[in-house]
Design a protein around this motif. Structure first.
Motif, PDB file in Angstrom:
ATOM      1  N   ASN A  97      -1.021   1.233   2.631  1.00 50.99           N
ATOM      2  CA  ASN A  97       0.429   1.398   2.691  1.00 50.99           C
ATOM      3  C   ASN A  97       0.838   2.868   2.739  1.00 50.99           C
ATOM      4  O   ASN A  97       1.984   3.169   3.036  1.00 50.99           O
TER       5      ASN A  97
ATOM      6  N   ILE B 138      -3.703  -3.027   2.958  1.00 50.67           N
ATOM      7  CA  ILE B 138      -3.152  -4.106   3.773  1.00 50.67           C
ATOM      8  C   ILE B 138      -4.294  -4.927   4.357  1.00 50.67           C
ATOM      9  O   ILE B 138      -4.298  -6.151   4.284  1.00 50.67           O
TER      10      ILE B 138
ATOM     11  N   SER C 145      -2.065  -7.811   3.578  1.00 51.46           N
ATOM     12  CA  SER C 145      -1.206  -7.556   2.415  1.00 51.46           C
ATOM     13  C   SER C 145      -0.582  -8.820   1.836  1.00 51.46           C
ATOM     14  O   SER C 145       0.350  -8.749   1.044  1.00 51.46           O
TER      15      SER C 145
END
Length: 150
Positions: free
Chosen positions: A41, A71, A120
């Protein structure tokens, strides 16, 4: 044993590795790690998303004290000091073996277990011990055996 945690409000972020390891009752220091198929992220200082070997100390320094969400990615835990030739790097994005009819195993030769970060939205645990599965399920009661979903 293989587990998946998805579709729950029990986590703030899926695949925030510090929380995952704490829930498993596992210390990053106890293993060396091969990280592959990484997307995060944000970019942590000094960290590159290329496939790489990390010591437990290096992984701990990366994830300790920050909510670094992965993710996509695969964290392959290997015995300290172990290294192997990487013929095909473990991957999560597009890996259908997680959803196969047979129980999947860690992708990396010699890996004790792996943690896969799935878009994610899910954390997939492959090859974890019964004790680690019990620990994780106590913290995240919504965790389910991966085989149930196939």
């Amino acid at each position: 044993m293989n587990l998946i945690l998805e579709k729950t409000d029990q986590v703030r972020y899926f695949t925030e590795m510090g929380s995952v390891l704490r829930a498993l009752g596992i210390s990053a220091f106890d293993y060396d790690w091969y990280l592959s198929d990484l997307e995060t992220n944000y970019s942590a200082p000094g960290f590159s998303p290329i496939d790489q070997w990390m010591t437990g100390e290096e992984l701990y320094a990366l994830i300790n004290g920050q909510e670094l969400q992965f993710i996509w990615g695969v964290f392959s835990a290997v015995p300290k000091g172990y290294r192997c030739e990487i013929k095909t790097a473990p991957y999560a994005d597009g890996n259908t073996s997680f959803w196969a009819d047979t129980e999947c195993e860690p992708q990396l030769e010699g890996a004790t277990f792996e943690i896969a970060c799935w878009d994610s939205g899910a954390t997939i645990l492959v090859g974890i011990s019964t004790e680690a599965a019990i620990n994780f399920s106590k913290v995240y009661s919504d965790a389910k055996p991966l085989a149930v979903l196939t």
